[in-house]
Design an enzyme around this catalytic site. Structure first.
Site, mmCIF file in Angstrom:
data_model
loop_
_atom_site.group_PDB
_atom_site.id
_atom_site.type_symbol
_atom_site.label_atom_id
_atom_site.label_comp_id
_atom_site.label_asym_id
_atom_site.label_seq_id
_atom_site.Cartn_x
_atom_site.Cartn_y
_atom_site.Cartn_z
ATOM 1 N N THR A 181 0.762 -1.101 0.063
ATOM 2 C CA THR A 181 0.076 0.019 -0.112
ATOM 3 C C THR A 181 0.680 1.521 0.070
ATOM 4 O O THR A 181 1.806 1.384 0.837
ATOM 5 C CB THR A 181 -0.783 -0.160 1.278
ATOM 6 O OG1 THR A 181 -1.723 -1.147 1.255
ATOM 7 C CG2 THR A 181 -1.766 1.259 1.231
ATOM 8 N N SER A 201 -5.954 0.651 -2.990
ATOM 9 C CA SER A 201 -6.710 -0.349 -3.573
ATOM 10 C C SER A 201 -6.311 -0.510 -4.973
ATOM 11 O O SER A 201 -6.464 -1.798 -5.717
ATOM 12 C CB SER A 201 -8.398 -0.298 -3.643
ATOM 13 O OG SER A 201 -8.797 -0.245 -2.522
ATOM 14 N N GLY A 253 2.411 -3.280 8.193
ATOM 15 C CA GLY A 253 2.794 -3.935 9.480
ATOM 16 C C GLY A 253 4.083 -4.586 9.543
ATOM 17 O O GLY A 253 4.873 -4.789 8.782
ATOM 18 N N ARG A 302 -27.068 -10.798 34.643
ATOM 19 C CA ARG A 302 -27.228 -9.205 35.121
ATOM 20 C C ARG A 302 -28.847 -9.146 35.503
ATOM 21 O O ARG A 302 -29.554 -9.466 34.425
ATOM 22 C CB ARG A 302 -26.645 -8.360 34.082
ATOM 23 C CG ARG A 302 -27.075 -7.008 34.313
ATOM 24 C CD ARG A 302 -26.106 -6.589 35.396
ATOM 25 N NE ARG A 302 -25.932 -5.092 35.665
ATOM 26 C CZ ARG A 302 -26.890 -4.448 36.279
ATOM 27 N NH1 ARG A 302 -27.923 -4.537 36.870
ATOM 28 N NH2 ARG A 302 -26.662 -3.036 36.188
ATOM 29 N N GLY A 359 -22.506 -0.092 31.069
ATOM 30 C CA GLY A 359 -21.105 0.513 31.517
ATOM 31 C C GLY A 359 -19.992 -0.677 31.657
ATOM 32 O O GLY A 359 -18.936 -0.141 31.573
ATOM 33 N N THR A 370 -11.376 -2.024 6.229
ATOM 34 C CA THR A 370 -10.588 -1.178 5.157
ATOM 35 C C THR A 370 -9.289 -1.822 4.745
ATOM 36 O O THR A 370 -8.655 -1.482 3.670
ATOM 37 C CB THR A 370 -10.377 0.168 5.626
ATOM 38 O OG1 THR A 370 -9.670 0.342 6.655
ATOM 39 C CG2 THR A 370 -11.536 0.924 5.603
ATOM 40 N N GLU A 402 -6.428 -5.045 3.782
ATOM 41 C CA GLU A 402 -6.750 -6.347 3.035
ATOM 42 C C GLU A 402 -7.890 -6.120 2.002
ATOM 43 O O GLU A 402 -8.324 -7.081 1.527
ATOM 44 C CB GLU A 402 -6.915 -7.503 3.977
ATOM 45 C CG GLU A 402 -5.822 -8.005 4.541
ATOM 46 C CD GLU A 402 -4.612 -8.455 3.891
ATOM 47 O OE1 GLU A 402 -4.732 -8.932 2.632
ATOM 48 O OE2 GLU A 402 -3.590 -8.133 4.266
ATOM 49 N N ASP A 455 -10.522 -2.626 0.838
ATOM 50 C CA ASP A 455 -11.624 -1.694 1.434
ATOM 51 C C ASP A 455 -12.927 -2.595 1.070
ATOM 52 O O ASP A 455 -12.970 -2.854 -0.019
ATOM 53 C CB ASP A 455 -11.751 -0.502 0.479
ATOM 54 C CG ASP A 455 -12.614 0.469 1.143
ATOM 55 O OD1 ASP A 455 -13.742 0.355 0.639
ATOM 56 O OD2 ASP A 455 -12.239 1.137 2.062
#
Length: 716
Positions: A192, A198, A231, A366, A467, A488, A490, A492
């Site tokens: 990229t 892309s 990465g 809960r 919460g 987005t 690998e 978009d």
């Protein structure tokens, strides 16, 4: 008469005016729907069949094992092994400390995966791996259930960087593999660019061959050629698989995008001469992954650093390739992206399953607000709206997980055929080329659908836990933040989903270079009639599915065969109407054709999603047949399948009514059916989430271990 003219003539028999989304004001009723009595919501003379019988209020937890077997699919033993490693080594993401501390822990986790043997699966047998794509992808995606950063870090190291060397390289690159596999040589997948994401074919980075020195000169001619979001580039990477336009002496045009190994750091981690490295630092999520930027200033690498399986340069500068077509060569080289997209889709689903498991466990313990019994507060799961917000997305998670399995199994089968020589990569037959393009489309479809669903569902699960769900210690916000980027990278999602539609339009019969607006009109329209007749099956054709599961009550909205038919009919109708809209562009010039196609872009996307819906519905019905008839797992899954179907039906209720395929009475019945189904499935909600086999460390969070919320049982 040509095919498109004949096709248009037949379509012209329908009456009514067509709208932009392909709707008709009147016309065929479709899907075999008869005249309907709006008071009884049924076909005249036939009462609307009731839903499958209500499940027992006391759930049978043994059903979870049968459902898990279905969801794990053929990759079950590999998923089990990874879950055991995640538990044994406690690899859940820990965000304590600064960003460097998080990255340090991620590197340690990578080494644990090496010790477990997980890294071997990503590499071919020729390069010392197991060559087991089913194990590789399912293993890495399973990690995403507790640690998305580790999923991406390992995916970059072994799937992208390692995959590039393994799949695009040759014998001369084999010496890198062992170090990559053992995480001794960390690397990047530098594709990229800031100016081109892309649109990979138009990357600006250049690799120019110098015959005098037998070297390639890697250069970033503009700042828009800077590699971004890479990465492993920010801190740990020592080498990069760099995608660049390849130039040889005497050729003004490039030979297209190729991949070269380029060292970027020395042993001490310092940038090498001519390599400018940036660190993106703290991002919106995936804090354990060191994304960075790369810029090259006339960096020289040996000729041998070109990954040359599909294209090579001889010492004198002559370019050679076993694939004549530049475009086919380009898309063959990008085969590594198929695995990446399938993995990312699976990782998104893994995070979604974990979040759903946490939210469902929380809802079953809960309590708030007094119920029918004085002084006793109701559990969240006892409220219908809460059941809807948890179980409707869960049904789609089931469908997407099953489709993910089918596509991964198909991808693994394709690679096995290539490895055994049954399937030529460089000179495929027309049938093999068709299957390859179809595989690309399926990978794009499941990635887009799964990651879109992940982001929506993770937010819903966070809100469903109030919460407590907002506390980082309870994992939901971390999963949500980490999965955000999945939509987005690998590919978009908006681009990928259009790829699915274009693939349908061209009937899978053209090379990828024909997906420009002009060629889409020129060729896609001519073959669209064949597309309508030739469906993309995962296992069997639509009619086969209908024949297998229909109970011959053809008008029942609970009949599995009728459900498939309704979803399939919508896909075909939307596709036919798209063909009609773009048909005038056949006689237009290039500029006019591009404008017409641009105006139908929303319609193309609608076709793609309709196709995804069809794939999911078929997959759900086929999967149901794998469960023993009469078993508790089969009974509960039947209702999950119907819940998934009715949710689809209501989402597109306007379309079905506009096309006179479902009257308003049946739409009302469908809405009521959703409530009936979530009520029936409510007591079984934890059985359904137990089938995800989420590692215990993921749901061993404070909000599920605080006896103060109700003192209830957090059953495993």
């Amino acid at each position: 008469m040509n095919r498109i003219a004949e096709f248009a003539k037949n379509l012209g028999k329908d009456s009514g005016k067509e709208s932009d989304n392909g709707a008709k004001d009147s016309g065929a009723k479709g899907a075999g729907v008869k005249d309907v009595d709006l008071e009884t919501n049924s076909a005249k003379g036939t009462p609307e069949p009731s839903s499958p019988r209500t499940l027992p209020t006391e759930p049978d937890h043994s059903a979870a094992a049968g459902l898990q077997t279905l969801l794990d699919g053929k990759a079950a033993p590999y998923r089990k092994a990874v879950r055991e490693t995640l538990e044994e080594k406690d690899l859940k993401l820990d965000l304590d400390g600064g960003i460097d501390a998080v990255r340090d822990r991620m590197y340690e986790h990578i080494k644990f995966l090496v010790e477990s043997g997980e890294s071997r699966h990503s590499f071919s047998k020729e390069n010392g791996g197991s060559g087991n794509a089913l194990a590789a992808v399912s293993g890495i995606e399973t990690i995403g259930a507790v640690n998305p950063s580790l999923t991406i870090k390992s995916g970059v190291q072994w799937g992208l960087w390692g995959g590039a060397v393994d799949n695009l390289g040759s014998e001369r690159h084999r010496h890198y593999i062992e170090k990559i596999q053992n995480a001794e040589l960390l690397g990047c997948y530098a594709m990229t660019e800031r100016g081109h994401g892309s649109n990979v074919q138009e990357l600006e980075t250049t690799a120019t061959y110098d015959p005098d020195t037998h070297e390639f000169i890697i250069n970033s001619p503009t700042d828009s050629a800077r590699k971004v979001y890479i990465g492993n580039a920010g801190r740990d990477g020592r080498m990069a698989a760099v995608f660049a336009q390849l130039y040889t002496p005497g050729e003004e045009e490039s030979h297209g995008v190729h991949c070269l190994i380029v060292p970027i750091r020395d042993e001490d981690g310092n940038p090498l001469d001519g390599v400018e490295i940036g660190d993106h630092g703290r991002k919106g999520g995936l804090l354990g992954v060191d994304n960075g930027t790369l810029l090259f200033n006339n960096v020289r690498v040996p000729r041998e650093n070109l990954l040359n399986r599909f294209g090579d340069v001889e010492e004198d500068g002559t370019y050679v390739s076993p694939i004549d077509s530049r475009n086919r060569r380009f898309f063959t080289m990008l085969g590594t992206l198929i695995r990446g997209r399938i993995t990312v889709g699976g990782a998104g689903l893994a995070a979604t399953r974990t979040a759903s498991d946490i939210a469902i466990r929380y809802a079953n313990r809960r309590r708030q607000f007094e119920g029918g019994e004085k002084g006793v507060e109701k559990r969240l799961i006892d409220y219908r709206q809460h059941r809807r917000r948890l179980l409707i997305p869960l049904a789609r998670t089931y469908a997407l997980t099953l489709l993910q399995n089918r596509i991964l199994e198909r991808y693994d089968d394709m690679l096995n055929k290539q490895a055994s020589g049954q399937w030529s990569v460089t000179d495929p037959t027309e049938e093999q080329l068709f299957a390859s393009r179809e595989m690309e489309s399926l990978a794009a479809a499941v990635k887009a659908a799964s990651t879109e669903h992940a982001n929506k569902t993770l937010q819903e699960m966070r809100e469903a836990c109030g919460g407590a769900g907002y506390m980082s210690e309870n994992l939901l916000t971390t999963l949500r933040a980490d999965a955000d980027i999945y939509s987005t990278f690998e590919g978009d999602n908006t681009v990928l989903i259009q790829m699915v539609g274009k693939h349908l339009l061209t009937a899978f019969g053209r090379d990828m270079q024909d997906l420009s607006p002009w060629d889409m009109v020129k060729y896609g329209v001519e073959t669209a009639a064949d597309t309508v007749r030739r469906r993309t099956g995962i296992r069997s054709g639509v009619q086969s599915v209908i024949d297998l599961v229909s109970n011959r009550d053809e008008d029942s909205l609970f009949d599995a065969g009728y459900q498939v038919k309704l979803i399939e009919d919508r896909e075909q109708a939307v596709l036919r109407s798209l063909v009609r809209r773009i048909a005038p562009a056949r006689k237009a010039d290039r500029a006019e054709a591009a404008e017409i196609v641009d105006k139908t872009q929303d319609h193309l996307i609608a076709v793609s999603w309709a196709h995804v819906d069809s794939l999911l519905m078929r997959t759900m019905v086929e999967a149901e047949l794998e469960l023993p008839e009469g078993s508790a797992a089969r009974q509960v899954f039947e209702q999950v399948r119907s819940l998934f179907f009715f949710d689809l039906l209501i989402k597109h209720a306007g379309w079905y009514q506009e096309h006179n395929m479902l009257p308003s009475g049946r739409v009302k019945a469908a809405r009521a059916a959703i409530n009936d189904l979530v009520d029936s499935l409510g007591p079984w909600s934890q059985v359904l989430s137990e089938a995800f086999a989420t590692p215990k460390s993921a749901w061993n969070v404070p909000m599920l271990n605080d006896g103060g919320v109700d003192g209830g049982d957090n059953k495993a």
